[in-house]
Write a protein that holds these residues in place. Sequence first.
Motif, PDB file in Angstrom:
ATOM      1  N   GLN A  92       0.741  -1.207   0.166  1.00 52.03           N
ATOM      2  CA  GLN A  92      -0.075   0.085   0.108  1.00 52.03           C
ATOM      3  C   GLN A  92       0.947   1.259  -0.057  1.00 52.03           C
ATOM      4  O   GLN A  92       1.906   1.423   0.756  1.00 52.03           O
ATOM      5  CB  GLN A  92      -0.935   0.089   1.295  1.00 52.03           C
ATOM      6  CG  GLN A  92      -1.819  -1.078   1.263  1.00 52.03           C
ATOM      7  CD  GLN A  92      -2.869  -0.863   2.357  1.00 52.03           C
ATOM      8  OE1 GLN A  92      -3.596   0.074   2.564  1.00 52.03           O
ATOM      9  NE2 GLN A  92      -3.095  -1.816   3.280  1.00 52.03           N
ATOM     10  N   ASP A  93       0.477   2.227  -1.004  1.00 56.78           N
ATOM     11  CA  ASP A  93       1.236   3.519  -0.815  1.00 56.78           C
ATOM     12  C   ASP A  93       0.471   4.319   0.144  1.00 56.78           C
ATOM     13  O   ASP A  93      -0.643   4.872   0.068  1.00 56.78           O
ATOM     14  CB  ASP A  93       1.060   4.173  -2.150  1.00 56.78           C
ATOM     15  CG  ASP A  93       2.028   3.597  -3.322  1.00 56.78           C
ATOM     16  OD1 ASP A  93       3.003   2.777  -2.617  1.00 56.78           O
ATOM     17  OD2 ASP A  93       1.508   3.433  -4.317  1.00 56.78           O
ATOM     18  N   LEU A  94       1.111   4.789   1.376  1.00 52.32           N
ATOM     19  CA  LEU A  94       0.523   5.492   2.500  1.00 52.32           C
ATOM     20  C   LEU A  94       0.917   6.775   2.343  1.00 52.32           C
ATOM     21  O   LEU A  94       2.045   7.287   2.740  1.00 52.32           O
ATOM     22  CB  LEU A  94       0.745   4.648   3.849  1.00 52.32           C
ATOM     23  CG  LEU A  94       0.290   3.197   4.054  1.00 52.32           C
ATOM     24  CD1 LEU A  94       0.632   2.731   5.468  1.00 52.32           C
ATOM     25  CD2 LEU A  94      -1.275   3.084   3.959  1.00 52.32           C
ATOM     26  N   PRO A  95      -0.098   7.848   2.326  1.00 50.72           N
ATOM     27  CA  PRO A  95       0.327   9.213   2.414  1.00 50.72           C
ATOM     28  C   PRO A  95       0.453   9.694   3.926  1.00 50.72           C
ATOM     29  O   PRO A  95       0.186   8.726   4.704  1.00 50.72           O
ATOM     30  CB  PRO A  95      -1.012   9.824   1.892  1.00 50.72           C
ATOM     31  CG  PRO A  95      -2.285   8.973   2.146  1.00 50.72           C
ATOM     32  CD  PRO A  95      -1.475   7.397   2.092  1.00 50.72           C
ATOM     33  N   ILE A  96       1.242  10.453   4.005  1.00 47.42           N
ATOM     34  CA  ILE A  96       1.748  10.911   5.510  1.00 47.42           C
ATOM     35  C   ILE A  96       1.629  12.344   5.718  1.00 47.42           C
ATOM     36  O   ILE A  96       1.443  13.172   4.788  1.00 47.42           O
ATOM     37  CB  ILE A  96       3.354  10.254   5.765  1.00 47.42           C
ATOM     38  CG1 ILE A  96       3.964  10.491   4.446  1.00 47.42           C
ATOM     39  CG2 ILE A  96       3.430   8.651   5.902  1.00 47.42           C
ATOM     40  CD1 ILE A  96       5.486  10.286   4.447  1.00 47.42           C
ATOM     41  N   GLY A 123      -5.857  17.024   8.420  1.00 51.31           N
ATOM     42  CA  GLY A 123      -6.670  16.141   7.233  1.00 51.31           C
ATOM     43  C   GLY A 123      -5.784  15.294   6.752  1.00 51.31           C
ATOM     44  O   GLY A 123      -6.223  14.364   6.065  1.00 51.31           O
ATOM     45  N   GLY A 124      -4.544  14.789   7.411  1.00 47.84           N
ATOM     46  CA  GLY A 124      -3.861  13.987   6.887  1.00 47.84           C
ATOM     47  C   GLY A 124      -3.042  14.307   5.524  1.00 47.84           C
ATOM     48  O   GLY A 124      -3.553  14.959   4.932  1.00 47.84           O
ATOM     49  N   GLU A 125      -2.069  13.396   4.997  1.00 52.84           N
ATOM     50  CA  GLU A 125      -1.514  13.814   3.562  1.00 52.84           C
ATOM     51  C   GLU A 125      -0.960  15.148   3.496  1.00 52.84           C
ATOM     52  O   GLU A 125      -0.840  15.331   2.440  1.00 52.84           O
ATOM     53  CB  GLU A 125      -2.640  13.336   2.560  1.00 52.84           C
ATOM     54  CG  GLU A 125      -3.367  12.089   2.651  1.00 52.84           C
ATOM     55  CD  GLU A 125      -4.305  11.760   1.666  1.00 52.84           C
ATOM     56  OE1 GLU A 125      -4.100  12.390   0.490  1.00 52.84           O
ATOM     57  OE2 GLU A 125      -5.253  11.143   1.814  1.00 52.84           O
ATOM     58  N   MET A 126      -0.364  15.562   4.566  1.00 54.04           N
ATOM     59  CA  MET A 126      -0.060  16.805   4.543  1.00 54.04           C
ATOM     60  C   MET A 126       1.533  17.281   3.935  1.00 54.04           C
ATOM     61  O   MET A 126       1.910  18.289   3.610  1.00 54.04           O
ATOM     62  CB  MET A 126      -0.048  17.599   5.759  1.00 54.04           C
ATOM     63  CG  MET A 126      -1.627  17.871   6.337  1.00 54.04           C
ATOM     64  SD  MET A 126      -2.230  18.725   5.124  1.00 54.04           S
ATOM     65  CE  MET A 126      -1.933  20.426   5.270  1.00 54.04           C
ATOM     66  N   TYR A 127       2.063  16.017   3.855  1.00 57.91           N
ATOM     67  CA  TYR A 127       3.819  15.959   3.354  1.00 57.91           C
ATOM     68  C   TYR A 127       3.187  15.926   1.662  1.00 57.91           C
ATOM     69  O   TYR A 127       3.486  15.111   1.033  1.00 57.91           O
ATOM     70  CB  TYR A 127       4.408  14.938   3.540  1.00 57.91           C
ATOM     71  CG  TYR A 127       4.841  14.884   5.165  1.00 57.91           C
ATOM     72  CD1 TYR A 127       4.461  16.207   5.670  1.00 57.91           C
ATOM     73  CD2 TYR A 127       5.407  13.934   5.603  1.00 57.91           C
ATOM     74  CE1 TYR A 127       4.724  15.977   7.356  1.00 57.91           C
ATOM     75  CE2 TYR A 127       5.518  13.719   7.157  1.00 57.91           C
ATOM     76  CZ  TYR A 127       5.188  14.884   7.884  1.00 57.91           C
ATOM     77  OH  TYR A 127       5.522  14.953   9.203  1.00 57.91           O
TER      78      TYR A 127
END
Length: 377
Positions: A92-96, A123-127
């Motif tokens: 899985q490609d997990l956003p961070i 909101g997550g995925e902020m990088y």
Amino acid sequence: MSLPKTYLQLLSTVTEAGELQMHFAEKEMPTPGPDEVLVRVEAAPINPSDQGVMFGWSSMGQAATSGSGAETVLTAPVSEQGMRVMKARVGQDLPIGNEGSGTVVAAGENAQGLMGKLVGVMGGEMYSQYRLVKAIMCMPLGPDHTAKDGAACFVNPLTALSMVETMRLEGHTALVHTAAASNLGQMLNRICQADEVQLVNVVRSAAQEKILHDMGATYVVDSSKDSFMADLIDAVHETGATLAFDATGGGRLASDVLSAMEAAAARTPGAYSIYGSVKHKQVYLYGGLNPSETTLTRGYGMAWGVGGWLLPNFLGRVGQEVAGRMRARVVKELTTTFVNEYSDEISLSDALQADVVARYNAKKTGEKFLINPQLPI
């Protein structure tokens, strides 16, 4: 304002071959729905909670970097045990990136009031260079605030405030906090001093003890000292603390805190019982700085508990009114009570350099890293 057609986002992947990879993905620029906004991300902190997703159970001491620019990749081997623990995320490609801040550059018809505003976002995925989120996930910042001011306006501030809220909700009157010289720990000290809540700070060095004493903390105990347990019992007795938040998670520190609470209670005349003190003693594990097993010695009677504590779960428990009140206080005191100090500001590609990773993954007091996704890759 003209927006690019694509943007870059950092992802973390565990492969079938037993390797962790952090890498870029190129995403198409989205169009906000009626209740959504598009944020140009300008600052995002690296918190311990982010690193759990970034690196998981990989062997970061063997991490290496290859490529450059948008082709930069960080790799690290994963042991057999690590692969078993992370089985559910293989492939899985997990956003961070849990939180961050930036400018709203596009907004749906029901969110036009946020257009052009600087906002904090959880909101997550902020990088990522851009982030599409529901407008309700944004915290509008003040006119004098910067993206750096608002980068960490959710996780640490709301966690520290929620610790005090938990104390009141569950009928306790004072707190114990471990890893207390952290940014979060310093915020909690400022909150407790302002709200007249007694707080026992557990640290692991004389330097950390000095940091907290210099900012006005009354009760600071150093776990590296031979007198640690005696000092902890004295501080718990003087404050009457029966609730603790432990950021270490592993080892026997939670058990030591419960033992100190029981020993402090035993100093009260007439409090003896074969079942221990009557007052419930509670330790919440909210972090995992110590990855070893949690050890409990059971020397603290029968009125005690150890459990996990997570900010989103607590916010869901108390509801929008309490969460809104806490968010308003954060914005009002963003550059005072909830100020964050950063040792380094880095780009998204810098965050994949093995030598830089070694520094921020060490989680040292006084070294907190900020990612600016708008810096050149």
